[in-house]
Design an enzyme around this catalytic site. Structure first.
Site, PDB file in Angstrom:
ATOM      1  N   MET A  30       4.787   4.626 -25.117  1.00 46.93           N
ATOM      2  CA  MET A  30       5.013   3.309 -24.509  1.00 46.93           C
ATOM      3  C   MET A  30       6.113   2.572 -25.279  1.00 46.93           C
ATOM      4  SD  MET A  30       1.371   2.080 -23.063  1.00 46.93           S
ATOM      5  CE  MET A  30       0.662   1.516 -24.584  1.00 46.93           C
ATOM      6  N   HIS A  34       8.028   4.543 -33.705  1.00 43.58           N
ATOM      7  CA  HIS A  34       7.958   4.516 -35.169  1.00 43.58           C
ATOM      8  C   HIS A  34       7.906   5.972 -35.658  1.00 43.58           C
ATOM      9  CE1 HIS A  34       3.766   5.424 -34.456  1.00 43.58           C
ATOM     10  NE2 HIS A  34       3.645   4.319 -33.734  1.00 43.58           N
ATOM     11  N   ARG A  35       7.694   6.136 -36.971  1.00 47.57           N
ATOM     12  CA  ARG A  35       7.741   7.502 -37.539  1.00 47.57           C
ATOM     13  C   ARG A  35       6.672   8.414 -36.957  1.00 47.57           C
ATOM     14  NH1 ARG A  35       6.901   7.993 -42.915  1.00 47.57           N
ATOM     15  NH2 ARG A  35       6.733   5.775 -43.412  1.00 47.57           N
ATOM     16  N   GLY A  36       5.565   7.833 -36.522  1.00 49.09           N
ATOM     17  CA  GLY A  36       4.512   8.641 -35.897  1.00 49.09           C
ATOM     18  C   GLY A  36       5.046   9.304 -34.630  1.00 49.09           C
ATOM     19  N   HIS A  37       5.714   8.501 -33.772  1.00 54.40           N
ATOM     20  CA  HIS A  37       6.296   9.068 -32.547  1.00 54.40           C
ATOM     21  C   HIS A  37       7.350  10.120 -32.903  1.00 54.40           C
ATOM     22  CE1 HIS A  37       5.202   4.956 -30.898  1.00 54.40           C
ATOM     23  NE2 HIS A  37       4.575   5.757 -30.079  1.00 54.40           N
ATOM     24  N   LYS A 149      -3.854   9.826 -34.015  1.00 53.67           N
ATOM     25  CA  LYS A 149      -4.356   8.453 -34.226  1.00 53.67           C
ATOM     26  C   LYS A 149      -5.182   7.999 -33.026  1.00 53.67           C
ATOM     27  CE  LYS A 149      -2.125   4.506 -33.935  1.00 53.67           C
ATOM     28  NZ  LYS A 149      -3.023   3.585 -33.220  1.00 53.67           N
ATOM     29  N   ASP A 150      -4.755   8.426 -31.825  1.00 54.99           N
ATOM     30  CA  ASP A 150      -5.529   8.105 -30.620  1.00 54.99           C
ATOM     31  C   ASP A 150      -6.404   9.315 -30.290  1.00 54.99           C
ATOM     32  OD1 ASP A 150      -4.316   5.491 -30.017  1.00 54.99           O
ATOM     33  OD2 ASP A 150      -2.504   6.673 -29.799  1.00 54.99           O
ATOM     34  N   SER A 185       1.587   2.490 -36.274  1.00 57.90           N
ATOM     35  CA  SER A 185       1.229   2.029 -34.936  1.00 57.90           C
ATOM     36  C   SER A 185       2.296   1.041 -34.478  1.00 57.90           C
ATOM     37  CB  SER A 185      -0.131   1.316 -34.980  1.00 57.90           C
ATOM     38  OG  SER A 185      -0.306   0.536 -33.824  1.00 57.90           O
ATOM     39  N   ARG A 187       1.755  -1.538 -33.049  1.00 58.06           N
ATOM     40  CA  ARG A 187       1.217  -2.892 -33.247  1.00 58.06           C
ATOM     41  C   ARG A 187       1.434  -3.406 -34.664  1.00 58.06           C
ATOM     42  NH1 ARG A 187      -3.316  -3.573 -29.265  1.00 58.06           N
ATOM     43  NH2 ARG A 187      -3.046  -1.805 -27.903  1.00 58.06           N
TER      44      ARG A 187
END
Ligand code: PAF
Length: 282
Positions: A30, A34-37, A149-150, A185, A187
């Protein structure tokens, strides 16, 4: 990087790629990357010939209108990050493109959505299921990447893909963390400085719970201890802490009945809702 806003144009391009024998990796997001993506994108770039990242803030998965309005949107920065990460295609459709008509179809994921996020955000996974299945149909990826994480979203999508015979592999990528342990995240950018400091306690609470379980402590005792720990942070408000089976996500009473445990937590740091989890073999 190619940018498509229309599904028909993306479909034509992907058909050519498939004809040329190229495999396709999909990273649904969405935005507010960030680094996670980026770790999902990087894995896809390594494992598939063509990586498609979708950016679409899916209105129907938000159970709170304010949350949808406040959801961070950083399109130019996202595009640059994707280009730098070697992503081949960005798909960023409009709401009208993805929902030309109000949808009739409703997913239901049974026990998997009756706990945790599904319990506290009723209807959330119905929205996730619909948009992810639309993306699977448009892109027809060989591999689809999601972040651990999800975790509940991952388990639901794994089952949805199997139940609907989507011809693809769902790949779950470990959570990327800030140096102090806070899970990455979109957020996090909304956290006020004090809330940001305290937010890391959610991860610490998970580690405390995991260590107690590995020492043989009963789940009920661990649950009480973890809740008491989170209460020592005045800026945090715990929504739930669950010790669940790593596959079914149902609450665990007796640890030795399970192979893998998922410790899952959700709470507010200031007015920002955060979730996190740890998987541990037992
Ligand atoms: O995890 C997310 O960002 C979203 O839930 C997803 C999978 C892109 C569906 O909108």
């Amino acid at each position: 990087m190619l940018v498509f806003e229309r599904k028909a144009d993306l479909t034509v391009y992907l058909l050519q790629q498939r004809k040329a024998g190229n495999t396709i990796g999909l990273v649904p997001t969405m935005g507010a990357l960030h680094r996670g993506h980026l770790s999902l994108i990087e894995t896809s770039v390594r494992e598939a010939d063509i990586t498609v990242c979708s950016i679409f803030v899916n209105p129907i998965q938000f159970t709170n209108k304010k949350d949808l309005e406040k959801y961070p949107r950083t399109p130019e920065k996202d595009q640059k990050l994707l280009e730098d990460a070697g992503c081949h295609v960005l798909f960023c459709p409009s709401v009208e493109e993805m929902y030309p008509n109000p949808p009739y179809t409703q997913f239901s994921f049974g026990a998997l959505e009756e706990v945790m996020e599904g319990y506290y955000r009723p209807g959330h996974f119905r929205g996730v299921g619909l948009i992810v299945s639309k993306l699977f149909n448009i892109v027809q990826p060989d591999l689809a990447f999601f972040g651990q994480k999800d975790l509940q979203q991952c388990r639901i999508i794994e089952h949805m893909a199997a139940d609907l015979l989507f011809n693809l592999k769902v790949v779950v990528i470990p959570t990327v963390r800030e140096e102090d342990g806070l899970a990455m995240s979109s957020r996090n950018v909304r956290l006020e400085p004090e809330a940001r400091k305290e937010a890391t306690a959610l991860y610490k609470a998970l580690c405390l719970g995991r260590d107690m379980l590995l020492k043989g402590e009963e789940p009920s005792v661990v649950g009480r201890e973890v809740e008491a720990f989170v209460r020592t942070f005045p800026g945090l408000q715990l929504e739930y802490f669950s010790i669940a089976d790593g596959g079914t996500l149902q609450p665990v009473k007796v640890v030795s009945d399970h192979k893998q445990l998922a410790l899952c937590i959700a709470g507010y740091a200031g007015d920002v809702r955060l979730i996190d989890n740890l998987l541990t073999e037992v």
